[in-house]
Design an enzyme around this catalytic site. Structure first.
Site, PDB file in Angstrom:
ATOM      1  N   ASP A 325       1.127  -1.681   0.018  1.00 52.80           N
ATOM      2  CA  ASP A 325      -0.227   0.339   0.380  1.00 52.80           C
ATOM      3  C   ASP A 325       0.855   1.755  -0.165  1.00 52.80           C
ATOM      4  OD1 ASP A 325      -2.121   1.786  -0.038  1.00 52.80           O
ATOM      5  OD2 ASP A 325      -2.789   1.584   1.858  1.00 52.80           O
ATOM      6  N   ASP A 327       1.316   2.888  -2.752  1.00 56.09           N
ATOM      7  CA  ASP A 327      -0.225   4.038  -3.001  1.00 56.09           C
ATOM      8  C   ASP A 327       0.503   5.035  -4.202  1.00 56.09           C
ATOM      9  OD1 ASP A 327      -1.856   5.802  -3.344  1.00 56.09           O
ATOM     10  OD2 ASP A 327      -2.648   4.367  -1.142  1.00 56.09           O
TER      11      ASP A 327
HETATM   12 CA    CA Z   1      -3.591   3.162  -0.638  1.00 51.94          CA
END
Ligand code: CA
Length: 591
Positions: A325, A327
Protein backbone atom coordinates in the site's frame (compact mmCIF):
# COMPACT_ATOMS: atom_id res chain seq x y z
CA UNK A 1 -42.69 -12.29 16.43
CA UNK A 2 -44.01 -11.45 13.03
CA UNK A 3 -45.33 -8.04 14.11
CA UNK A 4 -42.06 -7.17 15.85
CA UNK A 5 -40.15 -8.16 12.72
CA UNK A 6 -42.49 -5.98 10.70
CA UNK A 7 -41.84 -3.20 13.24
CA UNK A 8 -38.12 -3.53 12.67
CA UNK A 9 -38.72 -3.59 8.92
CA UNK A 10 -40.78 -0.41 9.09
CA UNK A 11 -38.19 1.26 11.32
CA UNK A 12 -35.47 0.23 8.87
CA UNK A 13 -37.42 1.65 5.95
CA UNK A 14 -37.96 4.85 7.90
CA UNK A 15 -34.21 5.06 8.52
CA UNK A 16 -33.46 4.44 4.87
CA UNK A 17 -36.06 7.00 3.85
CA UNK A 18 -34.50 9.51 6.20
CA UNK A 19 -31.08 8.68 4.75
CA UNK A 20 -32.34 9.39 1.25
CA UNK A 21 -33.98 12.61 2.32
CA UNK A 22 -30.76 13.73 3.98
CA UNK A 23 -28.71 12.58 1.02
CA UNK A 24 -30.68 14.86 -1.26
CA UNK A 25 -29.77 18.52 -1.68
CA UNK A 26 -30.02 20.01 1.79
CA UNK A 27 -31.47 23.48 2.26
CA UNK A 28 -29.05 26.21 3.23
CA UNK A 29 -28.85 26.19 7.00
CA UNK A 30 -28.03 28.79 9.60
CA UNK A 31 -28.33 31.70 7.22
CA UNK A 32 -30.67 33.87 9.27
CA UNK A 33 -29.07 36.93 10.81
CA UNK A 34 -25.73 36.44 9.12
CA UNK A 35 -23.92 39.24 7.32
CA UNK A 36 -24.44 39.02 3.57
CA UNK A 37 -21.90 39.25 0.81
CA UNK A 38 -23.00 42.12 -1.40
CA UNK A 39 -20.96 41.05 -4.40
CA UNK A 40 -19.60 37.77 -5.67
CA UNK A 41 -15.89 37.61 -4.71
CA UNK A 42 -15.24 34.97 -7.35
CA UNK A 43 -17.05 36.78 -10.19
CA UNK A 44 -13.80 37.86 -11.82
CA UNK A 45 -11.74 34.78 -11.02
CA UNK A 46 -10.98 33.30 -14.42
CA UNK A 47 -8.30 30.93 -15.69
CA UNK A 48 -6.00 33.87 -16.56
CA UNK A 49 -6.07 34.97 -12.92
CA UNK A 50 -5.52 31.45 -11.59
CA UNK A 51 -2.48 31.07 -13.86
CA UNK A 52 -0.79 34.10 -12.27
CA UNK A 53 -2.20 33.58 -8.76
CA UNK A 54 1.02 33.06 -6.81
CA UNK A 55 3.00 35.83 -8.57
CA UNK A 56 0.38 38.52 -9.14
CA UNK A 57 -1.83 38.32 -6.05
CA UNK A 58 -0.02 36.88 -3.04
CA UNK A 59 -2.64 38.54 -0.80
CA UNK A 60 -5.00 35.77 -1.96
CA UNK A 61 -4.71 31.98 -1.82
CA UNK A 62 -6.56 31.15 -5.02
CA UNK A 63 -5.72 27.52 -5.75
CA UNK A 64 -5.27 24.46 -3.56
CA UNK A 65 -1.48 24.28 -3.95
CA UNK A 66 -1.01 28.06 -3.82
CA UNK A 67 -0.46 28.05 -7.60
CA UNK A 68 -0.62 25.44 -10.37
CA UNK A 69 2.96 24.39 -9.54
CA UNK A 70 1.87 23.32 -6.01
CA UNK A 71 4.81 25.08 -4.33
CA UNK A 72 2.74 26.15 -1.33
CA UNK A 73 5.14 29.09 -1.16
CA UNK A 74 3.84 32.63 -0.60
CA UNK A 75 5.55 35.86 -1.66
CA UNK A 76 4.21 37.59 1.48
CA UNK A 77 6.97 38.69 3.86
CA UNK A 78 5.39 40.98 6.44
CA UNK A 79 5.71 38.09 8.88
CA UNK A 80 9.39 37.15 8.75
CA UNK A 81 12.27 35.62 10.67
CA UNK A 82 12.78 38.90 12.54
CA UNK A 83 9.26 39.39 13.91
CA UNK A 84 7.53 36.00 13.85
CA UNK A 85 7.79 35.88 17.65
CA UNK A 86 5.02 38.52 17.74
CA UNK A 87 2.53 36.26 15.96
CA UNK A 88 -0.67 36.06 18.05
CA UNK A 89 -4.15 34.63 17.49
CA UNK A 90 -6.41 36.90 15.41
CA UNK A 91 -9.47 34.63 15.48
CA UNK A 92 -10.55 31.00 15.68
CA UNK A 93 -13.62 29.19 14.47
CA UNK A 94 -14.82 25.88 15.91
CA UNK A 95 -16.71 23.48 13.68
CA UNK A 96 -17.30 20.76 16.28
CA UNK A 97 -16.52 17.67 14.19
CA UNK A 98 -14.70 14.58 15.46
CA UNK A 99 -13.06 13.89 12.07
CA UNK A 100 -9.67 14.87 10.71
CA UNK A 101 -9.63 18.52 9.57
CA UNK A 102 -7.64 18.36 6.32
CA UNK A 103 -8.85 21.40 4.41
CA UNK A 104 -6.76 24.02 2.61
CA UNK A 105 -8.74 27.29 2.88
CA UNK A 106 -9.08 29.35 -0.31
CA UNK A 107 -9.01 33.14 0.17
CA UNK A 108 -10.34 35.61 -2.41
CA UNK A 109 -10.23 39.34 -1.63
CA UNK A 110 -10.97 38.97 2.07
CA UNK A 111 -13.41 36.04 1.80
CA UNK A 112 -12.37 32.56 2.92
CA UNK A 113 -13.89 29.31 1.61
CA UNK A 114 -13.17 26.22 3.70
CA UNK A 115 -14.61 22.70 3.83
CA UNK A 116 -15.18 20.55 6.91
CA UNK A 117 -15.17 16.78 7.44
CA UNK A 118 -17.86 14.37 8.60
CA UNK A 119 -20.93 15.24 6.51
CA UNK A 120 -19.18 17.42 3.92
CA UNK A 121 -19.84 21.16 4.31
CA UNK A 122 -18.52 24.36 2.73
CA UNK A 123 -18.23 27.63 4.66
CA UNK A 124 -17.80 31.19 3.44
CA UNK A 125 -16.18 33.36 6.13
CA UNK A 126 -14.92 36.89 6.57
CA UNK A 127 -11.17 36.17 6.47
CA UNK A 128 -10.50 39.12 8.78
CA UNK A 129 -12.80 38.07 11.63
CA UNK A 130 -13.94 34.49 10.98
CA UNK A 131 -17.60 35.61 10.87
CA UNK A 132 -19.78 33.42 8.70
CA UNK A 133 -21.49 34.63 5.52
CA UNK A 134 -23.06 31.27 4.67
CA UNK A 135 -22.50 27.56 4.79
CA UNK A 136 -23.74 24.70 2.66
CA UNK A 137 -24.31 21.42 4.51
CA UNK A 138 -24.33 18.19 2.51
CA UNK A 139 -25.47 15.03 4.29
CA UNK A 140 -23.68 11.79 3.48
CA UNK A 141 -25.42 8.42 3.86
CA UNK A 142 -24.11 6.62 6.95
CA UNK A 143 -23.08 3.49 5.05
CA UNK A 144 -20.60 5.23 2.76
CA UNK A 145 -17.34 3.27 2.73
CA UNK A 146 -14.64 5.58 4.04
CA UNK A 147 -11.50 3.57 4.76
CA UNK A 148 -9.65 6.42 6.40
CA UNK A 149 -11.99 8.90 8.05
CA UNK A 150 -14.66 11.21 6.64
CA UNK A 151 -12.52 14.10 5.46
CA UNK A 152 -12.43 16.77 2.78
CA UNK A 153 -9.46 18.78 1.54
CA UNK A 154 -11.01 21.96 0.19
CA UNK A 155 -12.65 23.83 -2.67
CA UNK A 156 -11.69 25.31 -6.02
CA UNK A 157 -13.00 28.71 -7.14
CA UNK A 158 -13.64 30.25 -10.58
CA UNK A 159 -16.41 31.76 -12.67
CA UNK A 160 -18.39 33.02 -9.69
CA UNK A 161 -18.58 29.50 -8.29
CA UNK A 162 -17.18 27.38 -5.49
CA UNK A 163 -16.54 23.75 -6.52
CA UNK A 164 -16.26 20.89 -4.03
CA UNK A 165 -16.72 17.14 -3.83
CA UNK A 166 -18.76 15.24 -1.27
CA UNK A 167 -17.76 12.04 0.50
CA UNK A 168 -20.44 10.19 -1.49
CA UNK A 169 -18.74 11.16 -4.77
CA UNK A 170 -20.72 14.14 -6.02
CA UNK A 171 -19.25 17.31 -7.49
CA UNK A 172 -21.16 20.51 -6.70
CA UNK A 173 -20.90 24.08 -7.91
CA UNK A 174 -22.22 26.70 -5.47
CA UNK A 175 -22.82 30.37 -6.13
CA UNK A 176 -19.84 31.98 -4.35
CA UNK A 177 -21.96 34.88 -3.08
CA UNK A 178 -25.01 33.06 -1.71
CA UNK A 179 -23.92 29.42 -1.34
CA UNK A 180 -26.85 28.37 -3.54
CA UNK A 181 -26.17 25.20 -5.60
CA UNK A 182 -25.79 25.93 -9.33
CA UNK A 183 -25.29 22.36 -10.53
CA UNK A 184 -24.22 18.97 -9.25
CA UNK A 185 -23.11 15.70 -10.78
CA UNK A 186 -22.66 12.28 -9.26
CA UNK A 187 -19.31 11.07 -10.57
CA UNK A 188 -19.04 7.88 -8.54
CA UNK A 189 -21.34 5.24 -7.08
CA UNK A 190 -21.13 4.93 -3.27
CA UNK A 191 -22.51 1.37 -3.56
CA UNK A 192 -19.28 0.49 -5.38
CA UNK A 193 -17.35 2.25 -2.56
CA UNK A 194 -16.55 5.21 -4.76
CA UNK A 195 -15.85 8.15 -2.45
CA UNK A 196 -14.29 11.59 -2.89
CA UNK A 197 -12.22 13.74 -0.56
CA UNK A 198 -9.97 15.93 -2.72
CA UNK A 199 -10.08 19.62 -3.61
CA UNK A 200 -11.03 19.98 -7.31
CA UNK A 201 -8.66 21.73 -9.73
CA UNK A 202 -9.93 24.22 -12.33
CA UNK A 203 -7.93 24.19 -15.58
CA UNK A 204 -9.21 26.42 -18.41
CA UNK A 205 -12.99 25.85 -18.49
CA UNK A 206 -12.95 22.47 -16.73
CA UNK A 207 -13.16 21.21 -13.16
CA UNK A 208 -10.95 18.18 -12.61
CA UNK A 209 -11.50 15.60 -9.87
CA UNK A 210 -10.29 12.09 -8.98
CA UNK A 211 -12.02 9.21 -7.24
CA UNK A 212 -11.16 7.42 -3.97
CA UNK A 213 -11.88 3.80 -3.01
CA UNK A 214 -8.91 1.61 -4.02
CA UNK A 215 -9.15 -0.17 -0.66
CA UNK A 216 -12.51 -1.58 -1.88
CA UNK A 217 -11.61 -2.94 -5.32
CA UNK A 218 -12.79 -0.03 -7.44
CA UNK A 219 -11.40 0.74 -10.91
CA UNK A 220 -10.09 4.29 -10.52
CA UNK A 221 -10.48 7.34 -12.73
CA UNK A 222 -9.79 11.04 -13.18
CA UNK A 223 -12.68 13.13 -14.54
CA UNK A 224 -13.14 16.58 -16.08
CA UNK A 225 -16.43 18.54 -16.06
CA UNK A 226 -17.47 21.73 -17.83
CA UNK A 227 -17.38 24.42 -15.15
CA UNK A 228 -20.46 26.20 -16.49
CA UNK A 229 -22.79 23.22 -16.84
CA UNK A 230 -21.31 20.25 -15.00
CA UNK A 231 -21.36 18.20 -18.21
CA UNK A 232 -18.64 15.54 -18.30
CA UNK A 233 -15.79 16.46 -20.68
CA UNK A 234 -13.57 13.39 -20.31
CA UNK A 235 -12.63 10.43 -18.13
CA UNK A 236 -9.17 8.89 -17.80
CA UNK A 237 -9.32 5.35 -16.40
CA UNK A 238 -6.31 4.92 -14.13
CA UNK A 239 -6.53 1.17 -14.73
CA UNK A 240 -6.44 0.46 -18.48
CA UNK A 241 -8.97 -2.01 -19.89
CA UNK A 242 -8.35 -4.68 -22.55
CA UNK A 243 -6.84 -3.23 -25.73
CA UNK A 244 -5.65 -0.09 -23.94
CA UNK A 245 -1.92 0.54 -23.43
CA UNK A 246 -0.88 -0.71 -19.99
CA UNK A 247 -3.52 -3.43 -19.70
CA UNK A 248 -0.72 -5.98 -20.44
CA UNK A 249 0.74 -5.10 -17.01
CA UNK A 250 -2.13 -7.00 -15.36
CA UNK A 251 -0.78 -10.41 -16.47
CA UNK A 252 -3.67 -11.21 -18.78
CA UNK A 253 -5.99 -11.56 -15.79
CA UNK A 254 -9.30 -9.89 -15.02
CA UNK A 255 -7.68 -8.16 -12.03
CA UNK A 256 -7.83 -4.78 -13.79
CA UNK A 257 -11.59 -4.75 -13.14
CA UNK A 258 -10.93 -4.38 -9.39
CA UNK A 259 -7.47 -2.89 -9.82
CA UNK A 260 -7.81 0.14 -7.52
CA UNK A 261 -5.84 3.19 -8.63
CA UNK A 262 -7.55 5.97 -6.67
CA UNK A 263 -6.65 9.53 -7.65
CA UNK A 264 -7.43 11.41 -4.45
CA UNK A 265 -4.81 14.13 -4.43
CA UNK A 266 -5.16 17.36 -6.43
CA UNK A 267 -2.80 17.52 -9.42
CA UNK A 268 -0.50 20.18 -10.86
CA UNK A 269 -0.57 21.98 -14.21
CA UNK A 270 2.12 23.45 -16.49
CA UNK A 271 0.60 25.99 -18.88
CA UNK A 272 3.66 26.22 -21.17
CA UNK A 273 3.68 22.47 -21.76
CA UNK A 274 -0.12 22.36 -21.39
CA UNK A 275 0.24 19.23 -19.25
CA UNK A 276 -1.82 18.15 -16.27
CA UNK A 277 0.02 15.97 -13.72
CA UNK A 278 -2.02 13.64 -11.54
CA UNK A 279 -0.95 10.89 -9.15
CA UNK A 280 -2.53 7.44 -8.91
CA UNK A 281 -2.71 5.30 -5.78
CA UNK A 282 -2.37 1.64 -4.85
CA UNK A 283 -3.58 -1.46 -6.70
CA UNK A 284 -6.28 -3.73 -5.31
CA UNK A 285 -6.02 -5.94 -3.40
CA UNK A 286 -3.50 -3.90 -1.40
CA UNK A 287 -1.34 -6.65 0.11
CA UNK A 288 -1.93 -9.65 -2.17
CA UNK A 289 0.01 -9.36 -5.43
CA UNK A 290 -0.50 -12.97 -6.58
CA UNK A 291 -3.89 -12.26 -8.11
CA UNK A 292 -2.56 -9.33 -10.18
CA UNK A 293 0.75 -10.44 -11.80
CA UNK A 294 2.73 -7.63 -13.47
CA UNK A 295 3.54 -3.97 -12.83
CA UNK A 296 -0.17 -3.01 -12.50
CA UNK A 297 -0.16 0.29 -14.36
CA UNK A 298 -1.02 3.08 -13.70
CA UNK A 299 -1.11 2.39 -9.97
CA UNK A 300 1.61 4.02 -7.83
CA UNK A 301 2.37 6.37 -10.71
CA UNK A 302 2.16 9.92 -11.92
CA UNK A 303 0.40 10.39 -15.27
CA UNK A 304 0.79 13.47 -17.48
CA UNK A 305 -2.51 14.20 -19.25
CA UNK A 306 -3.75 16.56 -21.93
CA UNK A 307 -6.15 18.78 -19.93
CA UNK A 308 -8.45 19.22 -22.94
CA UNK A 309 -9.25 15.58 -23.60
CA UNK A 310 -7.58 13.50 -20.87
CA UNK A 311 -5.16 11.77 -23.27
CA UNK A 312 -2.09 10.37 -21.55
CA UNK A 313 1.22 11.93 -22.64
CA UNK A 314 3.55 9.93 -20.35
CA UNK A 315 3.65 8.13 -17.04
CA UNK A 316 6.20 7.18 -14.41
CA UNK A 317 5.68 4.41 -11.85
CA UNK A 318 7.28 4.80 -8.40
CA UNK A 319 6.51 1.31 -7.08
CA UNK A 320 5.76 -1.38 -9.69
CA UNK A 321 3.54 -4.20 -8.36
CA UNK A 322 3.01 -2.60 -4.96
CA UNK A 323 2.24 -5.07 -2.13
CA UNK A 324 2.65 -2.65 0.83
CA UNK A 325 0.00 0.00 0.00
CA UNK A 326 2.81 2.43 -0.83
CA UNK A 327 0.20 4.06 -2.96
CA UNK A 328 2.14 6.81 -4.79
CA UNK A 329 -0.71 9.30 -4.56
CA UNK A 330 1.29 12.00 -2.73
CA UNK A 331 1.41 15.41 -4.40
CA UNK A 332 3.77 16.49 -7.18
CA UNK A 333 5.49 19.90 -7.26
CA UNK A 334 6.68 21.53 -10.49
CA UNK A 335 9.97 23.43 -10.22
CA UNK A 336 12.74 24.51 -12.57
CA UNK A 337 15.88 23.17 -10.92
CA UNK A 338 19.62 23.05 -11.66
CA UNK A 339 20.03 19.30 -12.07
CA UNK A 340 23.20 17.82 -13.56
CA UNK A 341 24.49 21.30 -14.40
CA UNK A 342 21.53 22.48 -16.44
CA UNK A 343 18.22 24.15 -15.69
CA UNK A 344 15.62 21.41 -15.82
CA UNK A 345 11.85 21.52 -15.93
CA UNK A 346 11.49 19.11 -13.04
CA UNK A 347 8.67 17.47 -11.14
CA UNK A 348 9.47 16.51 -7.54
CA UNK A 349 7.66 14.04 -5.32
CA UNK A 350 8.24 12.49 -1.88
CA UNK A 351 6.67 9.05 -2.12
CA UNK A 352 5.14 6.91 0.59
CA UNK A 353 7.81 4.35 -0.38
CA UNK A 354 10.55 6.46 1.26
CA UNK A 355 12.22 7.91 -1.87
CA UNK A 356 12.32 11.53 -3.00
CA UNK A 357 12.07 11.68 -6.80
CA UNK A 358 12.88 14.19 -9.51
CA UNK A 359 11.58 13.63 -13.04
CA UNK A 360 11.84 15.66 -16.24
CA UNK A 361 8.27 16.92 -16.47
CA UNK A 362 8.44 17.45 -20.24
CA UNK A 363 8.71 13.70 -20.89
CA UNK A 364 8.63 11.77 -17.60
CA UNK A 365 12.30 10.82 -17.76
CA UNK A 366 13.74 9.74 -14.41
CA UNK A 367 16.39 12.11 -13.00
CA UNK A 368 17.15 10.80 -9.51
CA UNK A 369 15.69 9.17 -6.40
CA UNK A 370 17.06 9.59 -2.89
CA UNK A 371 15.96 7.96 0.37
CA UNK A 372 14.44 10.44 2.81
CA UNK A 373 13.38 7.90 5.45
CA UNK A 374 14.22 4.37 6.53
CA UNK A 375 13.14 1.85 3.91
CA UNK A 376 13.73 -1.90 3.55
CA UNK A 377 11.63 -2.83 0.50
CA UNK A 378 14.05 -1.76 -2.29
CA UNK A 379 17.65 -2.98 -2.62
CA UNK A 380 18.42 -0.19 -5.08
CA UNK A 381 16.86 2.08 -7.67
CA UNK A 382 18.24 1.90 -11.22
CA UNK A 383 19.97 5.25 -11.81
CA UNK A 384 18.97 5.28 -15.48
CA UNK A 385 15.33 4.20 -15.30
CA UNK A 386 14.23 4.71 -11.69
CA UNK A 387 13.02 1.11 -11.48
CA UNK A 388 13.55 -0.40 -8.03
CA UNK A 389 15.06 -3.82 -7.31
CA UNK A 390 12.72 -5.35 -4.74
CA UNK A 391 14.11 -6.91 -1.57
CA UNK A 392 12.58 -10.42 -1.67
CA UNK A 393 12.63 -10.59 2.15
CA UNK A 394 10.25 -7.60 2.31
CA UNK A 395 7.49 -9.21 0.24
CA UNK A 396 4.59 -10.06 2.58
CA UNK A 397 4.13 -13.77 3.27
CA UNK A 398 1.45 -15.71 5.09
CA UNK A 399 3.38 -15.01 8.30
CA UNK A 400 3.93 -11.45 9.40
CA UNK A 401 6.78 -9.91 7.41
CA UNK A 402 8.53 -6.83 8.78
CA UNK A 403 8.88 -3.92 6.40
CA UNK A 404 9.72 -0.21 6.38
CA UNK A 405 8.02 2.12 5.84
CA UNK A 406 4.71 0.90 7.28
CA UNK A 407 1.46 1.03 5.30
CA UNK A 408 1.02 4.78 5.91
CA UNK A 409 4.37 5.27 4.21
CA UNK A 410 7.34 7.49 4.94
CA UNK A 411 5.14 10.45 4.09
CA UNK A 412 1.36 10.55 3.93
CA UNK A 413 -0.73 12.83 1.66
CA UNK A 414 0.12 15.89 3.80
CA UNK A 415 1.75 18.30 1.39
CA UNK A 416 5.37 19.33 1.39
CA UNK A 417 6.33 22.86 0.30
CA UNK A 418 9.07 24.12 -2.01
CA UNK A 419 10.82 27.48 -1.64
CA UNK A 420 12.34 28.96 -4.81
CA UNK A 421 14.37 31.21 -2.46
CA UNK A 422 16.19 28.38 -0.67
CA UNK A 423 15.82 25.67 -3.32
CA UNK A 424 14.70 23.38 -0.49
CA UNK A 425 11.69 21.10 -0.29
CA UNK A 426 10.21 20.76 3.22
CA UNK A 427 8.94 17.23 3.79
CA UNK A 428 6.72 16.00 6.65
CA UNK A 429 8.24 12.59 7.42
CA UNK A 430 6.89 9.45 9.09
CA UNK A 431 9.44 7.02 10.53
CA UNK A 432 7.73 3.75 11.29
CA UNK A 433 7.69 0.13 10.21
CA UNK A 434 5.06 -2.56 10.23
CA UNK A 435 4.40 -6.27 9.89
CA UNK A 436 2.71 -7.02 6.59
CA UNK A 437 0.80 -10.22 5.86
CA UNK A 438 -0.73 -11.50 2.67
CA UNK A 439 -3.87 -13.57 2.51
CA UNK A 440 -6.71 -14.50 0.22
CA UNK A 441 -8.58 -11.66 -1.38
CA UNK A 442 -12.32 -12.09 -1.85
CA UNK A 443 -13.99 -9.37 -3.85
CA UNK A 444 -17.42 -8.23 -2.72
CA UNK A 445 -18.93 -5.13 -4.27
CA UNK A 446 -18.38 -2.18 -1.95
CA UNK A 447 -16.52 -4.27 0.67
CA UNK A 448 -12.89 -3.97 1.83
CA UNK A 449 -10.53 -5.70 -0.63
CA UNK A 450 -7.19 -5.68 1.12
CA UNK A 451 -5.91 -9.28 0.76
CA UNK A 452 -4.91 -9.47 4.44
CA UNK A 453 -3.43 -6.55 6.30
CA UNK A 454 -0.59 -4.79 8.06
CA UNK A 455 -0.14 -3.86 11.67
CA UNK A 456 1.65 -0.60 12.35
CA UNK A 457 2.04 -0.72 16.11
CA UNK A 458 3.99 -3.99 16.24
CA UNK A 459 7.29 -2.26 16.88
CA UNK A 460 6.26 -0.78 20.18
CA UNK A 461 6.22 2.67 21.70
CA UNK A 462 8.96 5.07 20.62
CA UNK A 463 9.67 3.29 17.34
CA UNK A 464 7.24 5.49 15.50
CA UNK A 465 8.41 9.11 15.22
CA UNK A 466 8.83 11.79 12.60
CA UNK A 467 10.74 14.71 11.17
CA UNK A 468 10.33 17.87 9.23
CA UNK A 469 13.13 17.49 6.71
CA UNK A 470 14.53 20.13 4.37
CA UNK A 471 15.96 18.57 1.23
CA UNK A 472 17.86 20.23 -1.62
CA UNK A 473 15.37 19.74 -4.46
CA UNK A 474 18.14 19.66 -7.09
CA UNK A 475 19.99 16.76 -5.46
CA UNK A 476 17.77 15.16 -2.82
CA UNK A 477 20.50 15.85 -0.19
CA UNK A 478 19.26 16.63 3.30
CA UNK A 479 19.89 20.22 4.45
CA UNK A 480 18.44 20.02 7.97
CA UNK A 481 15.79 18.18 9.99
CA UNK A 482 13.74 18.62 13.15
CA UNK A 483 12.72 15.52 15.08
CA UNK A 484 9.20 15.02 16.43
CA UNK A 485 8.13 12.37 18.95
CA UNK A 486 5.38 11.27 16.54
CA UNK A 487 5.12 11.04 12.75
CA UNK A 488 4.77 14.52 11.22
CA UNK A 489 1.34 14.46 9.60
CA UNK A 490 0.83 18.13 8.74
CA UNK A 491 1.21 19.94 5.48
CA UNK A 492 3.83 22.67 5.11
CA UNK A 493 3.75 26.35 4.06
CA UNK A 494 6.85 28.23 2.92
CA UNK A 495 6.96 32.06 2.78
CA UNK A 496 9.21 34.78 1.38
CA UNK A 497 9.57 35.93 4.98
CA UNK A 498 12.09 33.07 5.22
CA UNK A 499 9.74 30.85 7.23
CA UNK A 500 8.25 27.40 7.04
CA UNK A 501 5.02 26.75 8.94
CA UNK A 502 4.18 23.16 9.91
CA UNK A 503 2.63 21.21 12.77
CA UNK A 504 3.10 18.18 14.98
CA UNK A 505 0.72 15.31 15.62
CA UNK A 506 0.17 16.38 19.24
CA UNK A 507 -0.86 19.92 18.24
CA UNK A 508 2.22 22.16 18.25
CA UNK A 509 2.21 24.63 15.37
CA UNK A 510 5.70 25.84 14.34
CA UNK A 511 7.32 28.65 12.42
CA UNK A 512 10.85 27.60 11.53
CA UNK A 513 13.71 29.40 9.78
CA UNK A 514 13.57 28.06 6.21
CA UNK A 515 17.34 28.26 5.73
CA UNK A 516 18.67 26.93 9.00
CA UNK A 517 15.88 24.86 10.55
CA UNK A 518 15.96 26.95 13.72
CA UNK A 519 12.56 26.94 15.41
CA UNK A 520 11.43 30.56 15.89
CA UNK A 521 7.84 30.40 17.17
CA UNK A 522 5.36 27.77 18.39
CA UNK A 523 1.71 27.70 19.40
CA UNK A 524 -0.44 24.96 20.91
CA UNK A 525 -3.57 24.53 18.77
CA UNK A 526 -5.12 21.88 21.04
CA UNK A 527 -5.43 18.97 18.60
CA UNK A 528 -3.21 17.15 16.12
CA UNK A 529 -2.37 18.83 12.82
CA UNK A 530 -2.98 17.34 9.36
CA UNK A 531 -3.79 20.25 7.10
CA UNK A 532 -1.33 22.52 5.32
CA UNK A 533 -1.24 26.11 6.67
CA UNK A 534 -1.85 28.98 4.24
CA UNK A 535 -1.23 32.73 4.34
CA UNK A 536 -3.07 35.77 2.95
CA UNK A 537 -3.30 39.53 3.47
CA UNK A 538 -6.12 42.05 3.88
CA UNK A 539 -5.48 45.82 3.88
CA UNK A 540 -1.75 45.24 4.19
CA UNK A 541 -2.07 42.89 7.18
CA UNK A 542 -0.68 39.36 6.72
CA UNK A 543 -2.54 36.42 8.27
CA UNK A 544 -1.50 32.76 8.71
CA UNK A 545 -4.36 30.22 8.82
CA UNK A 546 -4.39 26.57 9.85
CA UNK A 547 -7.13 23.94 10.02
CA UNK A 548 -6.34 21.95 13.17
CA UNK A 549 -7.99 18.63 14.03
CA UNK A 550 -6.66 15.13 14.55
CA UNK A 551 -8.06 12.16 12.61
CA UNK A 552 -7.48 10.36 9.33
CA UNK A 553 -6.09 6.81 9.31
CA UNK A 554 -4.47 7.15 12.76
CA UNK A 555 -4.06 3.37 13.14
CA UNK A 556 -1.82 3.37 10.09
CA UNK A 557 0.57 6.17 10.95
CA UNK A 558 0.50 6.86 14.68
CA UNK A 559 -1.38 4.13 16.56
CA UNK A 560 -0.03 5.54 19.82
CA UNK A 561 -2.26 8.58 19.16
CA UNK A 562 -5.47 6.64 18.52
CA UNK A 563 -7.22 8.33 21.41
CA UNK A 564 -5.59 11.76 21.08
CA UNK A 565 -7.99 14.71 21.39
CA UNK A 566 -10.01 15.50 18.26
CA UNK A 567 -11.25 18.87 17.13
CA UNK A 568 -12.05 20.95 14.08
CA UNK A 569 -10.72 24.45 14.67
CA UNK A 570 -9.63 27.02 12.17
CA UNK A 571 -6.92 29.09 13.86
CA UNK A 572 -5.70 32.34 12.32
CA UNK A 573 -2.71 34.44 13.43
CA UNK A 574 -1.32 37.88 12.72
CA UNK A 575 1.42 40.07 14.16
CA UNK A 576 0.20 41.47 17.46
CA UNK A 577 -2.93 39.33 17.20
CA UNK A 578 -6.42 40.33 18.20
CA UNK A 579 -9.45 41.35 16.22
CA UNK A 580 -9.47 44.34 13.88
CA UNK A 581 -10.84 47.64 15.28
CA UNK A 582 -13.75 47.17 17.66
CA UNK A 583 -17.03 45.97 16.27
CA UNK A 584 -18.97 47.00 19.38
CA UNK A 585 -18.96 50.28 21.27
CA UNK A 586 -18.92 50.41 25.04
CA UNK A 587 -21.94 51.92 26.76
CA UNK A 588 -21.60 53.90 29.96
CA UNK A 589 -22.49 51.74 32.95
CA UNK A 590 -25.43 52.54 35.28
CA UNK A 591 -24.33 54.15 38.50
CA1 CA B 1 -4.00 3.26 -0.12
Amino acid sequence: MRSSLRGIHVALLACLGLGWALGAAAPLAGQEGLPRLTKNPVANVAFSRLLEAARAEPQNWLTYGGGYDNHRHSALQQVNTGNVGQLQPAWTKQFGKPNGFESTPIVVDGVMYVTTGGHTAVWALDARTGKEYWHHQHYVPDDVAACCDKVNRGVAVADGKVFFVTLDAQLLALDAMSGKPMWKVRFGDPREAHTATLAPLVVKDKVIVGISGAEYGIRGFIDAYDMKTGKQAWRFWTIPGPGEPGNETWGGTEAWRTGGGSAWITGAYDSELDMLYWTVGNPGPDYNGEVRPGDNLYTNSVVALDPDDGTRRWHFQWTPHDVWDYDGVNEVILADLPIGGRSTKALIHADKNGFFYALDRTNGKFLYAKEFARQTWAQKVDPATGRPTINPKAIPGSNYTPGCPGPAGAKEWNHMAFSPQTGLAYIPVIENCAFFRTGQAFFGRGLPFWGSFATADAFGPGESHGFLKAVNAATGEEAWKIKSDHPVMSGVLSTAGGLVFWGEAEGTFHATDAKTGKDLWTANVGSGIHAPPITYAIDGQQYVALAAGWGGWVDGFAPELRSAPRGHSLVVYRLGGGAPPATRTAEAGAR
